[in-house]
Write a protein that holds these residues in place. Structure first.
Motif, PDB file in Angstrom:
ATOM      1  N   ASP A   1      43.191 -10.032  25.645  1.00  0.00           N
ATOM      2  CA  ASP A   1      43.819 -11.180  26.293  1.00  0.00           C
ATOM      3  C   ASP A   1      42.981 -11.745  27.421  1.00  0.00           C
ATOM      4  OD1 ASP A   1      45.922 -10.767  24.579  1.00  0.00           O
ATOM      5  OD2 ASP A   1      47.145  -9.676  26.040  1.00  0.00           O
ATOM      6  N   ASP A   2      41.803 -11.214  27.622  1.00  0.00           N
ATOM      7  CA  ASP A   2      40.931 -11.675  28.696  1.00  0.00           C
ATOM      8  C   ASP A   2      40.032 -12.788  28.160  1.00  0.00           C
ATOM      9  OD1 ASP A   2      39.092 -12.033  30.735  1.00  0.00           O
ATOM     10  OD2 ASP A   2      38.997  -9.899  31.218  1.00  0.00           O
ATOM     11  N   PRO A   3      40.142 -14.010  28.678  1.00  0.00           N
ATOM     12  CA  PRO A   3      39.283 -15.091  28.163  1.00  0.00           C
ATOM     13  C   PRO A   3      37.811 -14.874  28.460  1.00  0.00           C
ATOM     14  CG  PRO A   3      40.522 -15.815  30.087  1.00  0.00           C
ATOM     15  CD  PRO A   3      41.064 -14.482  29.722  1.00  0.00           C
ATOM     16  N   VAL A   4      37.498 -14.193  29.556  1.00  0.00           N
ATOM     17  CA  VAL A   4      36.085 -13.932  29.868  1.00  0.00           C
ATOM     18  C   VAL A   4      35.499 -12.967  28.853  1.00  0.00           C
ATOM     19  CG1 VAL A   4      34.498 -13.114  31.634  1.00  0.00           C
ATOM     20  CG2 VAL A   4      36.564 -14.372  32.303  1.00  0.00           C
ATOM     21  N   MET A   5      36.273 -11.973  28.447  1.00  0.00           N
ATOM     22  CA  MET A   5      35.808 -11.035  27.426  1.00  0.00           C
ATOM     23  C   MET A   5      35.554 -11.748  26.101  1.00  0.00           C
ATOM     24  SD  MET A   5      35.421  -7.791  28.232  1.00  0.00           S
ATOM     25  CE  MET A   5      35.961  -6.467  29.322  1.00  0.00           C
ATOM     26  N   GLN A   6      36.444 -12.654  25.731  1.00  0.00           N
ATOM     27  CA  GLN A   6      36.248 -13.404  24.494  1.00  0.00           C
ATOM     28  C   GLN A   6      34.992 -14.271  24.558  1.00  0.00           C
ATOM     29  OE1 GLN A   6      37.959 -12.919  21.806  1.00  0.00           O
ATOM     30  NE2 GLN A   6      39.561 -11.611  22.684  1.00  0.00           N
ATOM     31  N   GLU A   7      34.746 -14.836  25.709  1.00  0.00           N
ATOM     32  CA  GLU A   7      33.544 -15.657  25.874  1.00  0.00           C
ATOM     33  C   GLU A   7      32.274 -14.827  25.801  1.00  0.00           C
ATOM     34  OE1 GLU A   7      31.560 -18.673  29.213  1.00  0.00           O
ATOM     35  OE2 GLU A   7      33.577 -17.828  29.496  1.00  0.00           O
ATOM     36  N   LEU A   8      32.293 -13.648  26.431  1.00  0.00           N
ATOM     37  CA  LEU A   8      31.122 -12.775  26.366  1.00  0.00           C
ATOM     38  C   LEU A   8      30.892 -12.243  24.964  1.00  0.00           C
ATOM     39  CD1 LEU A   8      31.617 -10.757  29.688  1.00  0.00           C
ATOM     40  CD2 LEU A   8      29.978 -12.603  29.248  1.00  0.00           C
ATOM     41  N   ALA A   9      31.970 -11.990  24.213  1.00  0.00           N
ATOM     42  CA  ALA A   9      31.822 -11.544  22.829  1.00  0.00           C
ATOM     43  C   ALA A   9      31.243 -12.648  21.961  1.00  0.00           C
ATOM     44  CB  ALA A   9      33.169 -11.085  22.284  1.00  0.00           C
ATOM     45  N   ALA A  10      31.664 -13.903  22.219  1.00  0.00           N
ATOM     46  CA  ALA A  10      31.124 -15.027  21.444  1.00  0.00           C
ATOM     47  C   ALA A  10      29.634 -15.215  21.725  1.00  0.00           C
ATOM     48  CB  ALA A  10      31.906 -16.291  21.767  1.00  0.00           C
ATOM     49  N   LYS A  11      29.204 -14.888  22.930  1.00  0.00           N
ATOM     50  CA  LYS A  11      27.784 -15.009  23.274  1.00  0.00           C
ATOM     51  C   LYS A  11      26.973 -13.779  22.861  1.00  0.00           C
ATOM     52  CE  LYS A  11      28.563 -18.029  27.274  1.00  0.00           C
ATOM     53  NZ  LYS A  11      28.397 -18.177  28.747  1.00  0.00           N
ATOM     54  N   ASP A  12      27.637 -12.819  22.220  1.00  0.00           N
ATOM     55  CA  ASP A  12      26.988 -11.604  21.721  1.00  0.00           C
ATOM     56  C   ASP A  12      26.314 -10.832  22.860  1.00  0.00           C
ATOM     57  OD1 ASP A  12      26.416  -9.792  19.773  1.00  0.00           O
ATOM     58  OD2 ASP A  12      24.596 -10.782  19.063  1.00  0.00           O
ATOM     59  N   ARG A  13      27.081 -10.660  23.955  1.00  0.00           N
ATOM     60  CA  ARG A  13      26.551  -9.903  25.092  1.00  0.00           C
ATOM     61  C   ARG A  13      26.803  -8.405  24.970  1.00  0.00           C
ATOM     62  NH1 ARG A  13      24.846 -12.851  29.357  1.00  0.00           N
ATOM     63  NH2 ARG A  13      23.726 -10.900  29.696  1.00  0.00           N
ATOM     64  N   GLY A  14      27.500  -7.973  23.949  1.00  0.00           N
ATOM     65  CA  GLY A  14      27.760  -6.552  23.765  1.00  0.00           C
ATOM     66  C   GLY A  14      28.464  -6.311  22.443  1.00  0.00           C
ATOM     67  N   ARG A  15      28.650  -5.029  22.126  1.00  0.00           N
ATOM     68  CA  ARG A  15      29.351  -4.660  20.888  1.00  0.00           C
ATOM     69  C   ARG A  15      30.707  -4.018  21.170  1.00  0.00           C
ATOM     70  NH1 ARG A  15      26.101  -1.456  16.481  1.00  0.00           N
ATOM     71  NH2 ARG A  15      28.016  -2.042  15.384  1.00  0.00           N
TER      72      ARG A  15
ATOM     73  N   ASP B   1      20.650  -1.381  19.773  1.00  0.00           N
ATOM     74  CA  ASP B   1      21.079  -2.041  21.009  1.00  0.00           C
ATOM     75  C   ASP B   1      22.605  -2.076  21.003  1.00  0.00           C
ATOM     76  OD1 ASP B   1      21.294  -3.429  23.338  1.00  0.00           O
ATOM     77  OD2 ASP B   1      20.734  -5.373  22.499  1.00  0.00           O
ATOM     78  N   VAL B   2      23.205  -1.078  21.642  1.00  0.00           N
ATOM     79  CA  VAL B   2      24.658  -0.970  21.728  1.00  0.00           C
ATOM     80  C   VAL B   2      25.026  -1.176  23.189  1.00  0.00           C
ATOM     81  CG1 VAL B   2      26.681   0.450  21.310  1.00  0.00           C
ATOM     82  CG2 VAL B   2      24.702   0.623  19.789  1.00  0.00           C
ATOM     83  N   GLY B   3      25.552  -2.350  23.474  1.00  0.00           N
ATOM     84  CA  GLY B   3      25.966  -2.671  24.832  1.00  0.00           C
ATOM     85  C   GLY B   3      27.469  -2.553  24.984  1.00  0.00           C
ATOM     86  N   LEU B   4      27.908  -1.966  26.092  1.00  0.00           N
ATOM     87  CA  LEU B   4      29.322  -1.837  26.403  1.00  0.00           C
ATOM     88  C   LEU B   4      29.638  -2.724  27.593  1.00  0.00           C
ATOM     89  CD1 LEU B   4      31.556   1.253  26.372  1.00  0.00           C
ATOM     90  CD2 LEU B   4      31.385   0.009  28.508  1.00  0.00           C
ATOM     91  N   VAL B   5      30.542  -3.672  27.400  1.00  0.00           N
ATOM     92  CA  VAL B   5      30.955  -4.589  28.455  1.00  0.00           C
ATOM     93  C   VAL B   5      32.309  -4.119  28.972  1.00  0.00           C
ATOM     94  CG1 VAL B   5      31.528  -6.959  29.054  1.00  0.00           C
ATOM     95  CG2 VAL B   5      29.686  -6.494  27.419  1.00  0.00           C
ATOM     96  N   VAL B   6      32.388  -3.865  30.269  1.00  0.00           N
ATOM     97  CA  VAL B   6      33.613  -3.356  30.886  1.00  0.00           C
ATOM     98  C   VAL B   6      33.995  -4.265  32.050  1.00  0.00           C
ATOM     99  CG1 VAL B   6      32.233  -1.756  32.261  1.00  0.00           C
ATOM    100  CG2 VAL B   6      34.675  -1.382  32.033  1.00  0.00           C
ATOM    101  N   ARG B   7      35.285  -4.553  32.132  1.00  0.00           N
ATOM    102  CA  ARG B   7      35.810  -5.325  33.263  1.00  0.00           C
ATOM    103  C   ARG B   7      36.242  -4.348  34.352  1.00  0.00           C
ATOM    104  NH1 ARG B   7      41.086  -7.843  31.862  1.00  0.00           N
ATOM    105  NH2 ARG B   7      41.981  -6.029  32.922  1.00  0.00           N
ATOM    106  N   THR B   8      35.563  -4.394  35.475  1.00  0.00           N
ATOM    107  CA  THR B   8      35.859  -3.506  36.597  1.00  0.00           C
ATOM    108  C   THR B   8      36.520  -4.302  37.719  1.00  0.00           C
ATOM    109  OG1 THR B   8      33.689  -3.830  37.621  1.00  0.00           O
ATOM    110  CG2 THR B   8      33.902  -2.064  35.984  1.00  0.00           C
ATOM    111  N   GLU B   9      37.088  -3.587  38.703  1.00  0.00           N
ATOM    112  CA  GLU B   9      37.817  -4.224  39.801  1.00  0.00           C
ATOM    113  C   GLU B   9      37.422  -3.586  41.120  1.00  0.00           C
ATOM    114  OE1 GLU B   9      42.014  -4.189  39.201  1.00  0.00           O
ATOM    115  OE2 GLU B   9      41.875  -4.629  37.056  1.00  0.00           O
ATOM    116  N   VAL B  10      37.297  -4.427  42.142  1.00  0.00           N
ATOM    117  CA  VAL B  10      37.170  -3.978  43.530  1.00  0.00           C
ATOM    118  C   VAL B  10      38.279  -4.650  44.327  1.00  0.00           C
ATOM    119  CG1 VAL B  10      34.714  -3.450  43.467  1.00  0.00           C
ATOM    120  CG2 VAL B  10      35.443  -5.780  43.953  1.00  0.00           C
ATOM    121  N   ASP B  11      38.716  -3.981  45.410  1.00  0.00           N
ATOM    122  CA  ASP B  11      39.922  -4.404  46.109  1.00  0.00           C
ATOM    123  C   ASP B  11      39.670  -5.085  47.444  1.00  0.00           C
ATOM    124  OD1 ASP B  11      41.636  -3.174  44.106  1.00  0.00           O
ATOM    125  OD2 ASP B  11      40.993  -1.258  44.953  1.00  0.00           O
TER     126      ASP B  11
END
Length: 605
Positions: A275-289, A419-429
């Motif tokens: 449900d993250d639009p940024v993740m969908q955009e990064l997947a469309a740009k093939d920034r990771g698997r 080339d196996v890239g892992l894209v993770v959404r992290t958080e800082v407070d």
């Protein structure tokens, strides 16, 4: 008379002049069989009669019975004189004379041999042993048996104490102390300490009839996985949101200067990966698997520490893998004392301290503490390059909370060819301004909460109001033991986000029987990597688990899969599920539309 004479001749040995069969009249079948003299006055006694007086010399060990006989003679009129059995004066056919050397025998036990237990021959002392020692073979007070090398234990109240001590020393495998055996209380106590109530937990998600089991992985197999990933080479793809500065005044909070926890209304988002639009955009740009959030990834990397059940949804789309959580699943609510020896349990009499109630309380405390300890002022606000992707100002009425989403890419390739890239959404407070540094430092804010140190499930935690300032190390060590899974996940999330520091708050109930009011008793700084080392977190093992699960899912055809932790066993399971699993059905939509509207009708009813 002739018959009588022959009968007498058959039983009287005239050659020997004694009583017994005559050798000349002995039947052939009884030849060479020794004759044992007997008397009708003989009575069967104990198998081993320690009261009998032995010879003062001769056979080995004769001095101990002799000493016992002397002790019995001191007992007065109650002392029992040993009797000589009939026929013992004759050359006993069954008498055993030891005339062989014992040099071939050796002591097997490595420790020093204890004294042999000796029973006094006096009946009075034996009776005293029964009265004081609880009666019986195991008595070892001032009479009866003398305790030799800890082999015999007292059966009375003092015997319970001695048995308990020996049971604790010998443990469950002790001769007289372990699970359910022996004399005294040692056996029972050793067994009770090692016994736990077998709790049957329900799975976090119901396994459907159309689910196909693909793999089961035990925790022991997960411990063997390894993959080295260089965290310093992680690439920050984008940052979204804003941060407030941490309020340094909370560093001076202690048990004598506590502050009440406030209820702060702020909006904070935690959507799943798909449900993250940024993740969908990064997947469309093939920034990771592989695409995942830090909340889900930390659970996967610390899977062996988890006790409560959990599940995550894996969706294979082309050569991409999305790892999601279910809405309202266990990832949205932190656990409390999950790893305690006696964790909280569902109890109808104490719903205030049940696991579900404590989890909701911990969620409330974590959110409000993070909202309260920042300075919401214009000069204490830090903007990043992109706004919050989930906030809609025209629809939200409450202000946005301090949070920055950092999308980072880690290389989990095993060989140089792939080339196996892992894209993770992290958080800082929040952020802090360090001296002699131009750039602000990112921090994460977490909270530990105390509910009732005397309640079931408290895990032996000390009272924070009396121990937090003087014995903080003991408090932290107890929390690391009782909340190993939760603290390990927080440390991993901070490391993945690239935060320089973690801010840990200690929050307790104002009243142990009231879960709605809380006070802040103290705070503490940690460096995420140092805290992870202190928690014995092996990041290489965590990355190995992530790569193994990713390979299992990527080898499968396109579709949807569920990875779940068994509710009662230390293993995780992988299922293939229908593509429409967990999607709302038409019946659910009809049920929602059938709910009464909150708007009043035209007729005012």
């Amino acid at each position: 008379m002739a018959s009588l004479s022959s009968l007498i001749a058959s039983v009287v040995d005239n050659d020997q002049g004694g009583f017994g069969p005559s050798a000349s009249h002995l039947p052939p079948q009884f030849k060479d069989i020794p004759y044992a003299p007997f008397s009708k006055n003989d009575k069967l006694g104990r198998i081993v009669d320690w009261n009998a007086e032995g010879p003062s010399s001769g056979a080995a060990g004769g001095s101990a019975p002799a000493a016992a006989g002397q002790a019995g003679q001191k007992g007065g009129k109650y002392s029992r004189e040993p009797k000589e059995a009939f026929g013992a004066s004759a050359a006993g056919t069954f008498a055993y004379y030891h005339d062989e050397d014992e040099s071939s025998f050796s002591v097997v036990a490595g420790g020093a041999a204890g004294k042999k237990p000796v029973q006094a021959g006096g009946g009075l002392q034996r009776n005293q042993g029964r009265m004081q020692g609880g009666g019986g073979r195991g008595g070892a007070a001032r009479g009866g048996f003398q305790q030799g090398g800890g082999r015999f234990q007292q059966s009375g109240p003092r015997g319970m104490q001695q048995g308990g001590r020996q049971g604790q020393q010998q443990g469950a495998g002790g001769r007289f102390g372990g699970g359910g055996g022996g004399w005294g209380r040692g056996g029972a106590q050793g067994g009770r300490n090692n016994w736990k109530e077998q709790r049957t937990r329900d799975a976090s998600v119901q396994v459907g009839n159309d689910w196909v089991s693909l793999e089961e992985i035990e925790y022991s197999r997960l411990n063997k996985l390894r993959l080295e990933v260089d965290l310093d080479e992680a690439e920050t793809l984008s940052q979204h949101g804003f941060l407030y500065e941490y309020d340094r005044t909370y560093d001076r909070v202690n048990t004598k200067n506590e502050k009440p926890l406030q209820n702060v209304d702020r909006v904070r988002y935690n959507p799943t990966t798909s449900d993250d639009p940024v993740m969908q955009e990064l997947a469309a740009k093939d920034r990771g698997r592989v695409f995942v959030t830090d909340n889900i990834l930390s659970m996967l990397m610390c899977a062996q520490r988890s006790v409560y059940p959990w599940d995550m949804v894996l969706t294979r789309e082309g050569d991409k893998l999305f790892i999601d959580k279910r809405e309202g699943g266990p990832f949205d609510y932190p656990s409390v004392n999950e790893n305690a020896a006696d964790p909280p349990m569902e109890n109808d009499k104490d719903t205030l301290n049940s696991p579900s109630a404590l989890s909701l309380e911990a969620t409330y405390i974590n959110q409000n503490f993070a909202f309260q300890v920042v300075r919401e002022e214009p000069d204490a606000r830090l903007e990043v390059e992109h706004p919050n992707p989930f906030y809609q100002s025209d629809m939200e009425t409450e202000p946005l909370a301090s949070c920055v989403f950092r999308y980072r890419r880690f290389d989990i390739s095993v060989t140089e060819d792939e080339d196996v890239g892992l894209v993770v959404r992290t958080e800082v407070d929040a952020f802090t301004k360090q001296q002699n540094e131009d750039q602000p430092s990112f921090i994460t804010i977490k909270t530990l909460n105390e509910f009732d140190p005397r309640a079931q499930g408290a895990g032996g935690a000390p009272d924070w109001r009396t121990k937090l300032d003087s014995q903080r190390g003991a408090v932290v060590a107890t929390e690391m033991k009782n909340n190993s899974s939760k603290l390990a996940r927080w440390a991993v999330q901070s490391v993945l986000a690239g935060a320089e520091q973690m801010k840990m708050g200690y929050v307790s109930r104002a009243n142990p029987r009231d879960a709605s009011r809380h006070t802040i008793l103290g705070t503490q700084w940690y460096k995420p990597r140092d805290f992870a080392t202190q928690m014995n977190i092996n990041l290489a093992n965590g990355w190995g688990i992530v790569r193994t699960i990713a390979d299992l899912a990527l080898k499968q055809p396109e579709g949807k899969y569920v990875l779940m932790k068994d509710p009662n066993k230390p293993l995780i399971k992988l299922f293939r599920v229908p593509i429409d699993a967990f999607e709302p059905t038409e019946d659910d939509l009809l049920d929602d539309s059938a709910l009464p509207s909150a708007a009043p009708s035209d007729d005012g009813l």
